[in-house]
Motif scaffolding. Structure first.
Motif, PDB file in Angstrom:
ATOM      1  N   THR A 158      -1.213  -0.831  -4.165  1.00 53.06           N
ATOM      2  CA  THR A 158      -2.582  -0.374  -3.899  1.00 53.06           C
ATOM      3  C   THR A 158      -2.474   1.072  -3.425  1.00 53.06           C
ATOM      4  OG1 THR A 158      -3.201  -2.588  -3.228  1.00 53.06           O
ATOM      5  CG2 THR A 158      -4.643  -0.806  -2.494  1.00 53.06           C
TER       6      THR A 158
ATOM      7  N   GLU B  85       0.828  -1.212   0.000  1.00 46.57           N
ATOM      8  CA  GLU B  85       0.000   0.000   0.000  1.00 46.57           C
ATOM      9  C   GLU B  85       0.862   1.262   0.000  1.00 46.57           C
ATOM     10  OE1 GLU B  85      -2.689  -0.346   3.329  1.00 46.57           O
ATOM     11  OE2 GLU B  85      -3.693  -2.078   2.426  1.00 46.57           O
TER      12      GLU B  85
ATOM     13  N   THR C  35       1.334  -0.936   4.642  1.00 47.98           N
ATOM     14  CA  THR C  35       1.787   0.362   4.134  1.00 47.98           C
ATOM     15  C   THR C  35       3.294   0.338   3.928  1.00 47.98           C
ATOM     16  OG1 THR C  35       0.053   1.419   5.431  1.00 47.98           O
ATOM     17  CG2 THR C  35       1.772   2.853   4.559  1.00 47.98           C
TER      18      THR C  35
END
Ligand code: PMP
Ligand code: GLU
Length: 424
Positions: free
Chosen positions: A154, A133, A181
């Protein structure tokens, strides 16, 4: 002509189609480039279009920079160069980052790329695995999301609005962090918001990032020189790579396009001093398989610009500051637009919410920023970029690039005002 294959099947479209990979088939066209192509076509057809579309300085590249490239061509600097650039240009970039941005960096931590767009692509491709992410504070430039997704990432948007002055929402960024993340992509001064994040906001963000060590900070600083204290006092550019807590894991992206009026030269760079230079070595490995270096004879021109270009940059910045003030004044007189003052880059990003649901004089329903931009171009000959591709929170915004003469700004925003007043 080659004989056609036997049988019936060559006549079926499906068998004559070239294969396109899913990732590219899914990708959107760049909205900024699409609008500028449309405006250029209308201009070529003789229509008096005002172009607020593309974000490109209207100045010429400073002449000493052009002369340096000419000299390099005459000296036959026309062969392959080392992939990341020659020693002189890498060291010139490193010196600039040290002296102007406070980033501890050496030439070996830098690679020169084919524009900042390539620098971002190279960075993301080097870094991402499927499902990683990347937090993207939005509104954000149209190319970030497609590139993040192209390389399997993403994109996690964290929106802001004109009502907040497009300030970063640090609490919302904190809530967006998950175990997946990997990075956050920052861009201050911002395209399309035209704002510079204040030091206090950045400090709060850096504190948050400092306590989340797995997150890499990608800082796109392409507009760093275009900050307008003339519009709001006290603003200045701050590089996350200068914060000692983030220095090891910050990747700084920049380039020559905007500050030096060198869009067509295609020069950007990535600097990543962290992890003993491991990231940049991997990026250069990838670059060596993709593009090699930027053109060899351009390297001395980049050195010249970085070493001696400050006065030219400042004189262009002053012109942009005057245009920012003019744009702000004119937009503030349009009742149906909500705008915040442009304090950096060369964009204003007003909200058109008050126009949604109305009809244009030619009967077009304004149900989106896209519809607004199309009607404005067709009926009033003003080209600008609709907000949709700048993020989910930007669906009712329009981007005005004021990198053009003040007379064009006055005429174009005048037409925009009349257009909004004519909506019923
Ligand atoms: N980053 C941002 C925020 C931009 O607006 C642009 C547009 N030019 C780029 C990167 C890419 O710049 P370049 O022309 O150097 O590829
Ligand atoms: N970055 C500029 C813009 O946003 C140039 C076009 C592009 O590369 O997107 O208009």
């Amino acid at each position: 002509m080659r004989a056609r294959p036997p049988g019936w099947w060559w006549r079926c479209d499906i068998f004559r189609r070239m294969q396109i990979g899913n990732a590219v088939a899914r990708m959107k066209e760049s909205a900024t480039l699409a609008v500028s192509a449309k405006a250029a076509a209308l201009k070529a057809a003789g229509k008096p279009v005002i172009g607020f579309g593309v974000g490109e300085p209207d100045f010429d590249t400073p002449s000493p920079v052009r002369e340096a490239a000419k000299r390099a061509l005459d000296a036959n600097l026309t062969r392959y160069a080392p992939t990341p650039g020659d020693k002189a240009v890498r060291e010139a970039v490193a010196r600039k980052l040290q002296q102007e941005n406070g980033i501890a960096c050496k030439g070996e931590h830098v690679t020169l790329t084919v524009g900042a767009k390539h620098a971002i692509a190279l960075t993301l491709q080097t870094m991402l695995n499927a499902g990683d992410e990347v937090i993207l504070p939005t509104p954000a430039w149209v190319s970030y999301r497609p590139l993040i997704e192209l390389y399997g990432g993403t994109c996690v948007e964290v929106g802001s609005t004109v009502e907040r002055g497009f300030l970063l929402d640090v609490a919302a960024i904190e809530r967006a962090i998950t175990p997946r993340t990997r990075a956050i992509l920052l861009n201050s001064p911002s395209n399309p918001c035209g704002v510079v994040q204040p030091v206090e906001t950045l400090r709060a963000l850096f504190d948050l990032l400092a306590s989340n060590p797995p997150i890499t900070v990608i800082s796109d600083e392409i507009y760093e020189k275009l900050v307008y204290p003339e519009v709001r006092a006290g603003l200045g550019h701050v590089s996350p790579g200068a914060d000692p807590r983030l220095a090891e894991r910050t990747i700084t992206i920049n380039g020559m396009s905007k500050a030096f009026a060198m869009t067509g030269w295609r020069v950007g760079y990535v600097a990543a001093p962290g992890d003993g230079g491991r990231f940049i070595r991997e990026a250069i490995k990838l670059q060596g398989q993709l593009t090699n270096s930027i053109p060899t004879f351009i390297m001395p021109a980049v050195v010249e610009a970085l070493a001696n270009g400050a006065a030219s940059v400042e004189s262009m910045r002053k012109s942009f500051a005057a245009r920012a003030q003019c744009t702000r004044e004119l937009l503030s007189g349009i009742a149906r637009l909500r705008t915040c003052a442009p304090t950096g880059a060369f964009y204003a990003f007003p909200c058109i919410k008050a126009c949604v649901g109305l009809k244009s004089p030619a009967g077009r329903m304004i149900d989106s920023a896209q519809a607004f931009a199309e009607a404005l171009l067709e009926e009033s000959l003003v080209a600008l970029v609709p907000g949709e591709d700048f993020g989910d929170c930007a669906r009712t915004n329009i981007r005005i690039s004021f990198a053009c003469a003040e007379s064009a700004i006055r005429e174009g925003i005048g037409r925009l005002r009349l257009f909004t007043e004519s909506l019923r």
